[in-house]
Design a protein around this motif. Structure first.
Motif, short mmCIF file in Angstrom:
data_model
loop_
_atom_site.label_atom_id
_atom_site.label_comp_id
_atom_site.label_asym_id
_atom_site.label_seq_id
_atom_site.Cartn_x
_atom_site.Cartn_y
_atom_site.Cartn_z
N ALA A 61 27.15 51.41 25.81
CA ALA A 61 28.23 50.94 26.67
C ALA A 61 28.43 49.44 26.53
O ALA A 61 29.57 48.94 26.63
CB ALA A 61 27.93 51.30 28.12
N GLN A 62 27.35 48.71 26.29
CA GLN A 62 27.43 47.25 26.18
C GLN A 62 28.32 46.82 25.02
O GLN A 62 28.81 45.68 25.00
CB GLN A 62 26.02 46.67 26.02
N TRP A 63 28.56 47.73 24.07
CA TRP A 63 29.42 47.40 22.94
C TRP A 63 30.86 47.14 23.37
O TRP A 63 31.63 46.51 22.64
CB TRP A 63 29.38 48.51 21.89
N LEU A 64 31.25 47.58 24.56
CA LEU A 64 32.58 47.27 25.06
C LEU A 64 32.75 45.77 25.29
O LEU A 64 33.85 45.23 25.18
CB LEU A 64 32.86 48.03 26.36
N THR A 65 31.63 45.10 25.62
CA THR A 65 31.64 43.66 25.78
C THR A 65 31.30 42.97 24.46
O THR A 65 31.97 42.02 24.04
CB THR A 65 30.63 43.22 26.86
N THR A 66 30.26 43.46 23.78
CA THR A 66 29.83 42.87 22.51
C THR A 66 30.94 42.98 21.46
O THR A 66 31.19 42.03 20.71
CB THR A 66 28.57 43.55 22.00
N GLY A 67 31.60 44.12 21.39
CA GLY A 67 32.68 44.32 20.43
C GLY A 67 33.83 43.35 20.66
O GLY A 67 34.44 42.85 19.71
N TYR A 68 34.11 43.08 21.93
CA TYR A 68 35.16 42.12 22.27
C TYR A 68 34.78 40.73 21.76
O TYR A 68 35.59 40.04 21.12
CB TYR A 68 35.33 42.10 23.79
N LEU A 69 33.53 40.33 22.03
CA LEU A 69 33.05 39.02 21.57
C LEU A 69 33.07 38.91 20.06
O LEU A 69 33.47 37.88 19.49
CB LEU A 69 31.64 38.76 22.10
N LEU A 70 32.61 39.96 19.38
CA LEU A 70 32.57 39.94 17.92
C LEU A 70 33.97 39.81 17.33
O LEU A 70 34.18 39.06 16.37
CB LEU A 70 31.90 41.21 17.40
N THR A 71 34.92 40.55 17.87
CA THR A 71 36.28 40.47 17.37
C THR A 71 36.84 39.07 17.54
O THR A 71 37.47 38.51 16.63
CB THR A 71 37.17 41.48 18.11
N MET A 72 36.60 38.48 18.72
CA MET A 72 37.05 37.10 18.95
C MET A 72 36.43 36.15 17.93
O MET A 72 37.10 35.27 17.38
CB MET A 72 36.66 36.67 20.37
N ALA A 73 35.13 36.33 17.69
CA ALA A 73 34.42 35.44 16.77
C ALA A 73 34.92 35.57 15.35
O ALA A 73 34.92 34.60 14.58
CB ALA A 73 32.92 35.74 16.82
N VAL A 74 35.36 36.75 14.97
CA VAL A 74 35.85 36.98 13.60
C VAL A 74 37.29 36.49 13.44
O VAL A 74 37.66 35.88 12.43
CB VAL A 74 35.75 38.47 13.24
N VAL A 75 38.14 36.72 14.45
CA VAL A 75 39.57 36.41 14.32
C VAL A 75 39.86 34.93 14.55
O VAL A 75 40.67 34.34 13.82
CB VAL A 75 40.39 37.28 15.30
N ILE A 76 39.24 34.30 15.54
CA ILE A 76 39.59 32.93 15.91
C ILE A 76 39.49 31.94 14.74
O ILE A 76 40.38 31.10 14.56
CB ILE A 76 38.75 32.45 17.12
N PRO A 77 38.43 31.99 13.90
CA PRO A 77 38.37 31.03 12.80
C PRO A 77 39.53 31.12 11.82
O PRO A 77 39.80 30.17 11.09
CB PRO A 77 37.04 31.36 12.10
N THR A 78 40.22 32.26 11.79
CA THR A 78 41.35 32.40 10.87
C THR A 78 42.65 31.85 11.45
O THR A 78 43.65 31.73 10.74
CB THR A 78 41.59 33.89 10.52
N THR A 79 42.64 31.50 12.76
CA THR A 79 43.90 31.14 13.40
C THR A 79 44.41 29.77 12.96
O THR A 79 45.61 29.49 13.11
CB THR A 79 43.75 31.16 14.94
N GLY A 80 43.54 28.91 12.45
CA GLY A 80 44.03 27.63 11.93
C GLY A 80 45.04 27.86 10.83
O GLY A 80 46.11 27.23 10.81
N LEU A 81 44.72 28.78 9.92
CA LEU A 81 45.65 29.11 8.84
C LEU A 81 46.85 29.91 9.36
O LEU A 81 47.99 29.66 8.96
CB LEU A 81 44.92 29.91 7.76
N VAL A 82 46.59 30.86 10.28
CA VAL A 82 47.67 31.70 10.82
C VAL A 82 48.75 30.84 11.48
O VAL A 82 49.95 31.06 11.28
CB VAL A 82 47.10 32.72 11.82
N LEU A 83 48.33 29.85 12.26
CA LEU A 83 49.28 29.02 12.98
C LEU A 83 50.06 28.10 12.05
O LEU A 83 51.13 27.59 12.42
CB LEU A 83 48.55 28.18 14.04
N GLN A 84 49.54 27.86 10.85
CA GLN A 84 50.28 27.09 9.87
C GLN A 84 51.27 27.95 9.09
O GLN A 84 52.37 27.51 8.76
CB GLN A 84 49.32 26.42 8.89
#
Length: 494
Positions: free
Chosen positions: A64-87
């Protein structure tokens, strides 16, 4: 062209008044802030709902904890790409993508027939949230005149700090009388409204540029940040003896991948093709600001994990009462955020950050005296004190850190800042839970009851939190005085 030039001239206006920003700019800022608040609020609602979900879907606590952990992991993977996405993509396109993903994930979660579907829905939600947070900060830094950025960043502090604190209260109110599905269905109309409002009202700021996409950087980023966040999130479970993979494995893999990622980005920076440009780390004010933010957010999220445990497991309170007790601290940050922003515009970060970190450290230290018989008024008061201290530090730090950068680095600086906040949340949680678990086990081995042992472990963890606060106080003296530097001029929306 004349209309755009007029907007740009108006946006520069008198930096001491709100009239410096025309209506279009205010809308461009308000919509991401409101959307991000709802998204972050939804990030923390699961912790209170996990027992009900474990029963309904017949899954273990670790699953069940993966509902929180999965959210954190997705944020951690996607956010570093947003510098390029926003450009690469327009403001409007990113806003609509972020809100559409969140709305789709919210609908899927509310209707989820099985645990696996609910987990996928949380990942989709997190993808939208990960895009929205850097977009919000970059939009503010791009459109708001430097002299009034602090008051606008005060609203961002409400999103980042208050929404997670209000999440458990919102969850407790819903679960007290309704099914867990209403945690999502009640938010769905707001999510859909955000999509519609964005389609009608959001305009573009700046011009997208053709930046090269580097697949290897994306892969290294996903493994590095995902591995580190997962490893940190697993430390608390490991202390309790419940983890499928030893935390050292993902931490080592993540650290090695991060080293390769940094080398890759430094090479690509020469061609202006980095997925995440690391040149913000060459600016002293940025480094000091994000370091202090890291420590502050670690303390905040550690406290947000421990206090519900104390109130529910030591004091045997319901989820609703727990949420209501935590609410005043979150509201205090919400009240002080915009005020602190105005003070930061006037006096600069240093006169606010130093007393803020001192107040935070005192509040966390006072929490270290909490035991099984402590009056709840004392618990509420110490939580409010710590939250006020964090609120006084957070807004000036965000403003000074991003404001010290050149305008073309805003998107990458925002991505770095938001990525480090995810690390801070995971690191703070890992530290507090590990210290609490070891302290509780040691106390239980000495013959104390389960409740007494848990209270002792929580005391130990808060004292470590006070140590974090003391570190923040020492670091705060590195913050430079004076008003926040101006990294660039506001640009027109079109």
């Amino acid at each position: 062209m004349e209309h755009s030039a007029g907007l740009a001239e108006t946006a520069k206006g008198d930096a001491e008044t709100d009239t410096a920003m025309p209506r279009h700019v205010k809308i461009a800022i308000a919509l991401p802030i409101m959307a991000a608040f709802v998204m972050i609020l939804n990030e923390t609602v699961m912790s209170v709902a996990l027992p009900k979900l474990m029963e309904e879907f017949s899954v273990s606590a670790t699953t069940a904890q993966w509902l929180t952990t999965g959210y954190l992991l997705t944020m951690a993977v996607v956010i570093p790409t947003t510098g390029l996405v926003l450009q690469r993509f327009s403001t409007r396109a990113v806003f609509l993508t972020a809100t559409s993903l969140f709305a789709a994930g919210t609908l899927l979660a509310g209707l989820a027939p099985a645990f696996g579907v609910l987990l996928v829905a949380r990942v989709v939600q997190a993808s939208g949230t990960a895009l929205m947070l850097p977009l919000m900060m970059t939009t503010i830094m791009t459109l708001v005149p430097p002299a009034v950025r602090g008051r606008t960043m005060g609203l961002v502090s409400v999103v980042i700090a208050v929404a997670p604190a209000v999440g458990p209260t919102f969850s407790g109110l819903i679960l007290d009388s309704l099914s867990w599905r209403w945690l999502f269905l009640s938010v769905l109309p707001i999510a859909v409204l955000a999509v519609v409002a964005g389609a009608i009202m959001v305009r573009n700021s700046g011009e997208p540029s053709s930046v090269r996409f580097d697949a290897l950087s994306v892969l290294l980023s996903a493994v590095a940040f995902g591995g580190l966040i997962y490893g940190l999130s697993s430390i608390g479970e490991s202390a309790s003896g419940h983890t499928p993979v030893h935390p050292a494995i993902p931490l080592v893999i993540g650290a090695l991948s991060l080293a390769l990622f940094v080398l890759r980005q430094r090479s690509l920076q020469r061609e202006e093709a980095a997925l995440l440009d690391l040149r913000p780390f060459m600016t002293r004010s940025f480094v000091v600001g994000v370091t202090l933010l890291f420590v502050t957010m670690a303390a905040l999220f550690g406290a947000l994990i421990l206090l519900p445990l104390y109130l529910q497991e030591v004091r045997d309170l319901s989820t609703l009462k727990t949420g209501l007790i935590l609410l005043p601290g979150g509201l205090a940050m919400g009240v002080f955020g915009p005020v602190v922003g105005q003070l930061a515009d006037r006096f600069g970060p240093r006169p606010l950050v130093i007393p803020g970190t001192v107040i935070m450290a005192i509040g966390l230290g006072m929490m270290g005296a909490i035991d099984a018989d402590t009056h709840l008024a004392y618990v509420i008061a110490t939580h409010i004190l710590a939250c006020i201290g964090i609120g006084f530090a957070m807004t000036p730090l965000m403003t000074s850190a991003l404001g010290s950068l050149d305008a073309h680095l805003y998107s990458h600086g925002s991505a770095i800042l938001n990525t480090l906040q995810q690390f801070a949340g995971a690191a703070g949680t890992a530290l507090f839970i590990t210290v609490m678990t070891r302290g509780a086990n040691s106390s239980a081995d000495s013959g104390h009851s389960a409740v007494e042992a848990q209270a002792t472990g929580i005391q130990d963890a808060f004292l470590w939190g006070a140590g974090l606060g003391a570190l923040a106080v020492l670091t705060s003296f590195l913050v430079r005085g004076g008003k926040t530097p101006a990294g660039g001029e506001p640009v027109p929306v079109h």
